[in-house]
Design an enzyme around this catalytic site. Sequence first.
Site, PDB file in Angstrom:
ATOM      1  N   GLU A  95       0.599 -11.974   2.985  1.00  0.00           N
ATOM      2  CA  GLU A  95       0.295 -13.411   3.033  1.00  0.00           C
ATOM      3  C   GLU A  95       1.058 -14.169   1.948  1.00  0.00           C
ATOM      4  O   GLU A  95       1.572 -15.259   2.178  1.00  0.00           O
ATOM      5  CB  GLU A  95      -1.219 -13.627   2.890  1.00  0.00           C
ATOM      6  CG  GLU A  95      -1.978 -13.141   4.117  1.00  0.00           C
ATOM      7  CD  GLU A  95      -3.491 -13.083   3.916  1.00  0.00           C
ATOM      8  OE1 GLU A  95      -3.937 -12.600   2.857  1.00  0.00           O
ATOM      9  OE2 GLU A  95      -4.220 -13.517   4.824  1.00  0.00           O
TER      10      GLU A  95
ATOM     11  N   GLY B  91      -3.142  -9.489   1.431  1.00  0.00           N
ATOM     12  CA  GLY B  91      -2.770 -10.663   0.641  1.00  0.00           C
ATOM     13  C   GLY B  91      -1.315 -10.602   0.172  1.00  0.00           C
ATOM     14  O   GLY B  91      -0.697 -11.638  -0.084  1.00  0.00           O
TER      15      GLY B  91
HETATM   16  N1  CO8 Z   1      -6.725  -3.141  -4.350  1.00  0.00           N
HETATM   17  C1  CO8 Z   1      -7.024  -2.428  -5.448  1.00  0.00           C
HETATM   18  N2  CO8 Z   1      -6.362  -1.294  -5.789  1.00  0.00           N
HETATM   19  C2  CO8 Z   1      -5.370  -0.901  -4.982  1.00  0.00           C
HETATM   20  C3  CO8 Z   1      -5.008  -1.607  -3.825  1.00  0.00           C
HETATM   21  C4  CO8 Z   1      -5.734  -2.797  -3.522  1.00  0.00           C
HETATM   22  N3  CO8 Z   1      -5.438  -3.576  -2.473  1.00  0.00           N
HETATM   23  N4  CO8 Z   1      -3.990  -0.943  -3.217  1.00  0.00           N
HETATM   24  C5  CO8 Z   1      -3.726   0.130  -3.971  1.00  0.00           C
HETATM   25  N5  CO8 Z   1      -4.553   0.161  -5.055  1.00  0.00           N
HETATM   26  C6  CO8 Z   1      -4.603   1.163  -6.118  1.00  0.00           C
HETATM   27  C7  CO8 Z   1      -5.247   2.457  -5.632  1.00  0.00           C
HETATM   28  O1  CO8 Z   1      -6.635   2.356  -5.668  1.00  0.00           O
HETATM   29  C8  CO8 Z   1      -4.672   3.448  -6.623  1.00  0.00           C
HETATM   30  O2  CO8 Z   1      -5.386   3.311  -7.836  1.00  0.00           O
HETATM   31  P1  CO8 Z   1      -5.885   4.640  -8.623  1.00  0.00           P
HETATM   32  O3  CO8 Z   1      -4.610   5.350  -9.023  1.00  0.00           O
HETATM   33  O4  CO8 Z   1      -6.643   4.091  -9.788  1.00  0.00           O
HETATM   34  O5  CO8 Z   1      -6.697   5.436  -7.666  1.00  0.00           O
HETATM   35  C9  CO8 Z   1      -3.274   2.931  -6.859  1.00  0.00           C
HETATM   36  O6  CO8 Z   1      -3.281   1.546  -6.477  1.00  0.00           O
HETATM   37  C10 CO8 Z   1      -2.222   3.644  -6.026  1.00  0.00           C
HETATM   38  O7  CO8 Z   1      -2.637   3.551  -4.677  1.00  0.00           O
HETATM   39  P2  CO8 Z   1      -2.772   4.841  -3.714  1.00  0.00           P
HETATM   40  O8  CO8 Z   1      -3.085   6.060  -4.510  1.00  0.00           O
HETATM   41  O9  CO8 Z   1      -3.696   4.486  -2.603  1.00  0.00           O
HETATM   42  O10 CO8 Z   1      -1.256   4.938  -3.210  1.00  0.00           O
HETATM   43  P3  CO8 Z   1      -0.752   5.577  -1.837  1.00  0.00           P
HETATM   44  O11 CO8 Z   1       0.737   5.631  -1.941  1.00  0.00           O
HETATM   45  O12 CO8 Z   1      -1.485   6.824  -1.512  1.00  0.00           O
HETATM   46  O13 CO8 Z   1      -1.173   4.502  -0.698  1.00  0.00           O
HETATM   47  C11 CO8 Z   1      -1.371   2.276   0.256  1.00  0.00           C
HETATM   48  C12 CO8 Z   1      -0.578   3.224  -0.694  1.00  0.00           C
HETATM   49  C13 CO8 Z   1      -1.234   2.754   1.692  1.00  0.00           C
HETATM   50  C14 CO8 Z   1      -0.767   0.887   0.095  1.00  0.00           C
HETATM   51  C15 CO8 Z   1      -2.857   2.294  -0.164  1.00  0.00           C
HETATM   52  O14 CO8 Z   1      -2.946   2.066  -1.568  1.00  0.00           O
HETATM   53  C16 CO8 Z   1      -3.679   1.226   0.507  1.00  0.00           C
HETATM   54  O15 CO8 Z   1      -4.055   1.385   1.669  1.00  0.00           O
HETATM   55  N6  CO8 Z   1      -4.020   0.128  -0.216  1.00  0.00           N
HETATM   56  C17 CO8 Z   1      -4.879  -0.924   0.305  1.00  0.00           C
HETATM   57  C18 CO8 Z   1      -4.152  -1.802   1.288  1.00  0.00           C
HETATM   58  C19 CO8 Z   1      -5.095  -2.857   1.845  1.00  0.00           C
HETATM   59  O16 CO8 Z   1      -6.066  -2.572   2.524  1.00  0.00           O
HETATM   60  N7  CO8 Z   1      -4.789  -4.138   1.551  1.00  0.00           N
HETATM   61  C20 CO8 Z   1      -5.575  -5.267   2.019  1.00  0.00           C
HETATM   62  C21 CO8 Z   1      -6.547  -5.674   0.962  1.00  0.00           C
HETATM   63  S1  CO8 Z   1      -7.656  -6.950   1.515  1.00  0.00           S
HETATM   64  C22 CO8 Z   1      -6.732  -8.365   1.366  1.00  0.00           C
HETATM   65  O17 CO8 Z   1      -5.621  -8.372   0.924  1.00  0.00           O
HETATM   66  C23 CO8 Z   1      -7.412  -9.632   1.796  1.00  0.00           C
HETATM   67  C24 CO8 Z   1      -6.683 -10.864   1.259  1.00  0.00           C
HETATM   68  C25 CO8 Z   1      -7.620 -12.040   1.271  1.00  0.00           C
HETATM   69  C26 CO8 Z   1      -7.161 -13.154   0.361  1.00  0.00           C
HETATM   70  C27 CO8 Z   1      -8.141 -14.265   0.347  1.00  0.00           C
HETATM   71  C28 CO8 Z   1      -7.798 -15.314  -0.710  1.00  0.00           C
HETATM   72  C29 CO8 Z   1      -8.506 -16.624  -0.565  1.00  0.00           C
END
Ligand code: CO8
Length: 258
Positions: free
Chosen positions: A112, A109
């Site tokens: 997007e 997102g």
């Molecule tokens: N949602 C919730 N929490 C998140 C997200 C996320 N998308 N991304 C990161 N965080 C959180 C982690 O859980 C973590 O929290 P905590 O410290 O409490 O454990 C904190 O942010 C830091 O993240 P990381 O420890 O994972 O950090 P890294 O540097 O190790 O990794 C990454 C960074 C690679 C970005 C990793 O966080 C990651 O893969 N994040 C998810 C990315 C992803 O899959 N995004 C797609 C999500 S689905 C989507 O966007 C669909 C959109 C649809 C919209 C529809 C509207 C109508």
Amino acid sequence: MNYENLLVEMHGKVALITLNRPKALNALSPALTAELSDLLDRLETDDKVAAVVLTGNEKAFAAGADIKVMKDWSYMDVYKSDFITASWERLASFRKPSIAAVAGYALGGGCELAMMCDFIIAADTAKFGQPEITIGTIPGAGGTQRLTRFIGKSKAMDMVLTGRTMDAEEAERCGLVSRLVPAEQLLDEALAAASRIAELSAPVVMMAKESVNRAFETTLSEGVRFERRLFHSTFALADQKEGMAAFAEKRKPAFKNS
Ligand code: CO8
């Protein structure tokens, strides 16, 4: 304007909006997107605002929709609520110019949202991707559609089917990004671009934006016809008279947004 998940600062006539959930890499929670939608409603009708820059922080523009919020939703939850489409799409229908200033992750997102802006300026640290497939879903806010129009079928399929990220250089090469700058210059570059647009005639800028956007919605001949009508209508504006007179008189134009 006080929001929990956004910071808003005025730089002249440019509103700088900073996504502000740094601990969650600016994951786009329903609360954040509702606030953004509300803010854009206000900015659109505020004559003191001529353009918007949307940014995140050094590590993340936004790492996507909030997975922790979405993970237990049922089909009926997302279908009945139309998964908050209205607030997600608000940026795409915003009539004033908008620039995404992206550093770090712009995933799912987040990518997007950046693509809903008129153009994207990226820091050399930016990483773009649609990784939804890796968590068992697909893009839901235009990723399969807008990304494909930006970068073509082959690269869009590669990104959407493998979930891989694209670095800033590749993003610039394939047209996702309009400018690539060193991270420390990102905000200056985006604010300067927005300020330049803010000096121009607001109604003409809106017409130019509307006309470019039409290219995504219609055939070439209809699009050219639409453009011609808007081009003709600029001749009804005092700003067109001023702009052309200023050119002929070798002076800077003083647009009055009328
Ligand atoms: N949602 C919730 N929490 C998140 C997200 C996320 N998308 N991304 C990161 N965080 C959180 C982690 O859980 C973590 O929290 P905590 O410290 O409490 O454990 C904190 O942010 C830091 O993240 P990381 O420890 O994972 O950090 P890294 O540097 O190790 O990794 C990454 C960074 C690679 C970005 C990793 O966080 C990651 O893969 N994040 C998810 C990315 C992803 O899959 N995004 C797609 C999500 S689905 C989507 O966007 C669909 C959109 C649809 C919209 C529809 C509207 C109508």
